[in-house]
Design an enzyme around this catalytic site. Sequence first.
Site: not given
Length: 346
Positions: A146, A138, A115, A67
């Site tokens: 995630d 992360e 992402g 992301g």
Amino acid sequence: MSEDAEVIFTRDGVAGVITLNRPKALNALTLGMVRAIHPQLKAWAADDAVKLVVVEGAGEKAFCAGGDIRALHDWGKAGDREVIDFYREEYRLNVYIKNYPKPYIALMDGIDMGGGVGVSVNGSHRVATERLTFAMPETGIGLFPDVGGTYFLPRCPGEIGMFLGLTGERLKAADAVHAGIADIFVPAENLAALKDKLAAGEGVDAALKALSADAGAPPLAAHRTEIDKHFSKNSVAAIVASLEADGGEWASKVRATLAGKSPTSLLVAYRQIREGAKLSFEDCMKLEFRLTNRFMRGHDFYEGVRAIIIDKDQKPQWKPATLEAVAQAEVDAYFATLGSDELTFD
């Protein structure tokens, strides 16, 4: 559609093709890209002329490196609601991809992290090339794995998922297939031929098999016994103690890796992965949205981004600074319901 667009949609025979088009930014996923991809997938799902979807990254360096972390950092620091909008809409897209009614073929060619994993690993067909570098890094920036990591990590063989989620270990193609994160290895030189076969309406599985190759021995397999031994423990502290007691070169290296991660992130990720083993994909994404909301209100994400991405001093000052200093009540708070703000789906 403009060639300067962040994401390009084209039709090639029976295939709808999504090209993530930010090569200079390693095709990092933006809110605008998420908002473009979701309705296009819906349109293709309803179009009988489209039999399958192919998603790829522009250039040869990356499928999608994650992301747009800098934007998320800046939004969060400013208290801008777009930081939560991004995660809400990204996670809804992840769920839609997971349940997509047509074959969804992700060409995992180059860097695929964060992402990017959400728009690839959650698809029905995950293709790895020799240029793949996969990771969920992360915990090193004060977050948690995630975009579906709650679901797919605990479903990797043995304790591989826990190992990957806590350490952020980078995998190449053979390891990605071994871990169940990719389905098949196709050399990069065969991708054009693969897309031609898919566009022509040849069976997806047959086309993949025809152009696949042997990825070679997965290096991860050589450490499987150690991974399962250490990462099966009932807490992060027990994992660390097990690695320290081992004393071997590999265990010592992994222990040093964990020492650099956010203690809060490690504790949350451990519980997240254990709980995810018992949850549906949708419930995993609801859990991730709870965690995201809490991390965006905390300290470590902003400090991690500062240290790794902005100042690049590689010396994040985590708060709390040690596993022992993180209270159980603090970890529990990350998992509490959001009430009326819970993630919902279409």
